[in-house]
Design an enzyme around this catalytic site. Sequence first.
Site, PDB file in Angstrom:
ATOM      1  N   LYS A  30       0.837  -1.205   0.000  1.00  0.00           N
ATOM      2  CA  LYS A  30       0.000   0.000   0.000  1.00  0.00           C
ATOM      3  C   LYS A  30       0.873   1.258   0.000  1.00  0.00           C
ATOM      4  O   LYS A  30       1.641   1.506   0.923  1.00  0.00           O
ATOM      5  CB  LYS A  30      -0.913   0.020   1.227  1.00  0.00           C
ATOM      6  CG  LYS A  30      -1.850   1.223   1.230  1.00  0.00           C
ATOM      7  CD  LYS A  30      -2.795   1.185   2.406  1.00  0.00           C
ATOM      8  CE  LYS A  30      -2.358   2.038   3.548  1.00  0.00           C
ATOM      9  NZ  LYS A  30      -2.523   3.487   3.383  1.00  0.00           N
ATOM     10  N   ASP A  59      -3.254   4.259  -2.355  1.00  0.00           N
ATOM     11  CA  ASP A  59      -4.296   4.720  -1.423  1.00  0.00           C
ATOM     12  C   ASP A  59      -4.279   6.247  -1.319  1.00  0.00           C
ATOM     13  O   ASP A  59      -3.783   6.807  -0.348  1.00  0.00           O
ATOM     14  CB  ASP A  59      -4.032   4.067  -0.056  1.00  0.00           C
ATOM     15  CG  ASP A  59      -5.100   4.393   0.971  1.00  0.00           C
ATOM     16  OD1 ASP A  59      -6.239   4.713   0.575  1.00  0.00           O
ATOM     17  OD2 ASP A  59      -4.787   4.327   2.175  1.00  0.00           O
ATOM     18  N   LYS A  61      -7.160   8.120  -1.643  1.00  0.00           N
ATOM     19  CA  LYS A  61      -8.475   8.542  -1.109  1.00  0.00           C
ATOM     20  C   LYS A  61      -8.998   9.791  -1.817  1.00  0.00           C
ATOM     21  O   LYS A  61      -9.182  10.849  -1.218  1.00  0.00           O
ATOM     22  CB  LYS A  61      -8.389   8.789   0.402  1.00  0.00           C
ATOM     23  CG  LYS A  61      -7.937   7.588   1.198  1.00  0.00           C
ATOM     24  CD  LYS A  61      -8.040   7.849   2.696  1.00  0.00           C
ATOM     25  CE  LYS A  61      -7.596   6.678   3.520  1.00  0.00           C
ATOM     26  NZ  LYS A  61      -6.133   6.464   3.519  1.00  0.00           N
ATOM     27  N   ASP A  64     -13.332  14.876  -4.603  1.00  0.00           N
ATOM     28  CA  ASP A  64     -13.436  16.143  -5.327  1.00  0.00           C
ATOM     29  C   ASP A  64     -14.745  16.135  -6.107  1.00  0.00           C
ATOM     30  O   ASP A  64     -15.576  15.234  -5.917  1.00  0.00           O
ATOM     31  CB  ASP A  64     -12.211  16.294  -6.267  1.00  0.00           C
ATOM     32  CG  ASP A  64     -11.797  17.756  -6.427  1.00  0.00           C
ATOM     33  OD1 ASP A  64     -12.661  18.578  -6.761  1.00  0.00           O
ATOM     34  OD2 ASP A  64     -10.604  18.060  -6.221  1.00  0.00           O
ATOM     35  N   THR A 118     -10.954   4.475  10.168  1.00  0.00           N
ATOM     36  CA  THR A 118     -10.884   3.665  11.391  1.00  0.00           C
ATOM     37  C   THR A 118     -10.327   4.456  12.580  1.00  0.00           C
ATOM     38  O   THR A 118     -10.320   3.960  13.702  1.00  0.00           O
ATOM     39  CB  THR A 118     -10.024   2.401  11.157  1.00  0.00           C
ATOM     40  OG1 THR A 118      -8.910   2.758  10.344  1.00  0.00           O
ATOM     41  CG2 THR A 118     -10.814   1.325  10.472  1.00  0.00           C
ATOM     42  N   ARG A 208       1.984  -0.092  11.061  1.00  0.00           N
ATOM     43  CA  ARG A 208       2.958  -0.053  12.156  1.00  0.00           C
ATOM     44  C   ARG A 208       3.304  -1.396  12.803  1.00  0.00           C
ATOM     45  O   ARG A 208       4.492  -1.627  13.084  1.00  0.00           O
ATOM     46  CB  ARG A 208       2.488   0.978  13.208  1.00  0.00           C
ATOM     47  CG  ARG A 208       2.717   2.403  12.725  1.00  0.00           C
ATOM     48  CD  ARG A 208       1.913   3.425  13.479  1.00  0.00           C
ATOM     49  NE  ARG A 208       0.498   3.349  13.106  1.00  0.00           N
ATOM     50  CZ  ARG A 208      -0.415   4.236  13.493  1.00  0.00           C
ATOM     51  NH1 ARG A 208      -0.044   5.253  14.258  1.00  0.00           N
ATOM     52  NH2 ARG A 208      -1.666   4.103  13.109  1.00  0.00           N
TER      53      ARG A 208
HETATM   54  O1  C5P Z   1      -0.095   1.666  11.070  1.00  0.00           O
HETATM   55  P1  C5P Z   1      -1.502   1.210  10.809  1.00  0.00           P
HETATM   56  O2  C5P Z   1      -1.640  -0.277  10.726  1.00  0.00           O
HETATM   57  O3  C5P Z   1      -2.499   1.845  11.760  1.00  0.00           O
HETATM   58  O4  C5P Z   1      -1.775   1.778   9.324  1.00  0.00           O
HETATM   59  C1  C5P Z   1      -3.004   1.724   8.706  1.00  0.00           C
HETATM   60  C2  C5P Z   1      -2.863   2.259   7.310  1.00  0.00           C
HETATM   61  O5  C5P Z   1      -4.152   2.192   6.724  1.00  0.00           O
HETATM   62  C3  C5P Z   1      -2.403   3.702   7.206  1.00  0.00           C
HETATM   63  O6  C5P Z   1      -1.592   3.800   6.052  1.00  0.00           O
HETATM   64  C4  C5P Z   1      -3.682   4.499   7.017  1.00  0.00           C
HETATM   65  O7  C5P Z   1      -3.515   5.629   6.190  1.00  0.00           O
HETATM   66  C5  C5P Z   1      -4.575   3.480   6.302  1.00  0.00           C
HETATM   67  N1  C5P Z   1      -6.019   3.645   6.481  1.00  0.00           N
HETATM   68  C6  C5P Z   1      -6.648   3.639   7.708  1.00  0.00           C
HETATM   69  N2  C5P Z   1      -8.010   3.807   7.808  1.00  0.00           N
HETATM   70  C7  C5P Z   1      -8.745   3.938   6.699  1.00  0.00           C
HETATM   71  C8  C5P Z   1      -8.112   3.921   5.434  1.00  0.00           C
HETATM   72  C9  C5P Z   1      -6.745   3.752   5.366  1.00  0.00           C
HETATM   73  O8  C5P Z   1      -5.974   3.478   8.727  1.00  0.00           O
HETATM   74  N3  C5P Z   1     -10.057   4.016   6.785  1.00  0.00           N
END
Ligand code: C5P
Length: 231
Positions: A30, A59, A61, A64, A118, A208
């Site tokens: 991603k 990603d 997102k 517009d 989330t 992470r």
């Molecule tokens: O580090 P972590 O596992 O929390 O990363 C989640 C990834 O998913 C990040 O790159 C974040 O931008 C992405 N994301 C998210 N929630 C969403 C869409 C994408 O956390 N609804």
Amino acid sequence: MQLCIALDFEEKSKNISLLRELKGLNIWIKVGLQAYIRDGASFIEEIKKIDSHFKIFLDLKLYDIPNTMANAALECAKIGVDMITLHTSSAAEAMEKVMQNLSKNLKRPLVMGVTALTSFDEESFKSIYNSSLQPHTINLAKIAYQSGLDGVVCSVHESLLIKQATNFNFLTLTPGIRPFNETKDDQKRVADLKEAKNALSDFIVIGRPIYQSNDPLKITQKILTNLGKFK
Ligand code: C5P
């Protein structure tokens, strides 16, 4: 269920080292706003050179007016990525126009609509949208389904409800995964691998817990073994 690994390191060189370490594994990569703004479309080519079998999820997102979104989505498709995201709150006209425009490209990426991030919990969601998170999310997913998208981005806690309200073939991509119950960081609605499987998530996104771990390869292999994708 497919594993998407978020390349969210603060430096390109670290993302490249991680990719070299994970080469050969059955994973999606991603590329988010940070890496794309900093490293550009040529970074996607570099990823493919490291392993041409890596699937790429761009990603960005998109959000517009319909015309701008449709043109931006087509540009993403031309880069040759396998999945893109847009905001479902851009509404049906914009989503339909994106799907129409993408049909001009021979190889269309999967298009996933973001419902509620989330990082929202009930309280923070209500303060912005003045409505309750779960019904609002399901309504956005239904509009995305009717507009022809391939699926939505949602938390594990809404995945099954969305499939029941739309179609079991409508894909769900769930971030906020803490595979073995690690720290939540800034995510509010998290879930582990077992919960993601039970909720029939098609794609899980993990950042992470992998890239900040002491041994990213080992934890990725452990996750893939759990998903039956590594022997
Ligand atoms: O580090 P972590 O596992 O929390 O990363 C989640 C990834 O998913 C990040 O790159 C974040 O931008 C992405 N994301 C998210 N929630 C969403 C869409 C994408 O956390 N609804």
